[in-house]
Motif scaffolding. Structure first.
Motif, PDB file in Angstrom:
ATOM      1  N   ASN A  69      -4.833  -7.459   6.803  1.00 28.62           N
ATOM      2  CA  ASN A  69      -3.750  -6.847   6.034  1.00 28.62           C
ATOM      3  C   ASN A  69      -4.309  -6.244   4.753  1.00 28.62           C
ATOM      4  O   ASN A  69      -5.065  -6.892   4.031  1.00 28.62           O
ATOM      5  N   THR A  82       0.978  -4.435   5.929  1.00 26.75           N
ATOM      6  CA  THR A  82       0.421  -3.290   6.640  1.00 26.75           C
ATOM      7  C   THR A  82      -1.091  -3.394   6.550  1.00 26.75           C
ATOM      8  O   THR A  82      -1.628  -3.921   5.577  1.00 26.75           O
ATOM      9  N   ARG A 106      -3.739   1.247  13.103  1.00 24.89           N
ATOM     10  CA  ARG A 106      -2.914   1.055  11.912  1.00 24.89           C
ATOM     11  C   ARG A 106      -1.604   0.375  12.340  1.00 24.89           C
ATOM     12  O   ARG A 106      -1.019   0.737  13.361  1.00 24.89           O
ATOM     13  N   SER A 108       2.122  -1.971  10.865  1.00 26.71           N
ATOM     14  CA  SER A 108       2.979  -2.571   9.838  1.00 26.71           C
ATOM     15  C   SER A 108       3.806  -3.645  10.530  1.00 26.71           C
ATOM     16  O   SER A 108       4.275  -3.453  11.645  1.00 26.71           O
ATOM     17  N   ASP A 109       3.948  -4.769   9.874  1.00 24.63           N
ATOM     18  CA  ASP A 109       4.702  -5.911  10.399  1.00 24.63           C
ATOM     19  C   ASP A 109       5.696  -6.388   9.354  1.00 24.63           C
ATOM     20  O   ASP A 109       5.407  -6.368   8.152  1.00 24.63           O
TER      21      ASP A 109
END
Length: 145
Positions: A69, A82, A106, A108-109
């Motif tokens: 991250n 991200t 790439r 995002s979570d």
């Protein structure tokens, strides 16, 4: 839980992801968790299904998987991050055979934390760029229309 506790929960979960320790995920996720996958995946209900339907195939496709991250934010109930994950395409991924190529994905979570564990996860992944790196043009059919 505090924001710092929730960040630590996600950071420890990422250590288990990178170690490919599926059993360790029992410590981080609710058994009835929901994984809202990127477009094309849909929702996966339950930790056992998440491990078998998402993580096992991903580890087979990218056995040298490593995620990091770059940005992490949290409050008392949610965590967002991200970053990038890297890996070499050594097994089938989303129906495409192994290419042997390296990729940098790439992502995002966003997570919902309930009672000290992860209850839901919303995931966004740049698959167009990943497949470009693997030598596959997902946009070719669209451009010809």
């Amino acid at each position: 839980m505090s924001a710092s506790d929730n960040l630590e929960l996600v950071q420890n979960m990422y250590a288990a992801l990178n170690a490919q320790d599926l059993d360790a995920h029992d410590d981080f996720w609710h058994e009835d968790m929901i994984w809202h996958g990127p477009p094309g995946f849909g929702d996966i209900h339950g930790l056992a299904a998440f491990k078998q339907e998402v993580m096992v195939p991903f580890y087979r496709a990218f056995p040298d998987y490593f995620a990091k991250n770059d940005i992490e934010l949290a409050d008392e109930t949610r965590v967002a991050a991200t970053g990038y994950l890297t890996g070499t395409h050594r097994g089938p991924y989303l129906g495409y055979p192994a290419t042997g190529r390296k990729m940098r994905m790439r992502f995002s979570d966003f997570w919902l934390v309930r009672d000290g564990k992860l209850a839901e996860n919303w995931v966004m992944v740049d698959h167009i760029d990943v497949f470009r790196q693997l030598g596959l043009d997902l946009m070719a059919g669209i451009a010809q229309r």
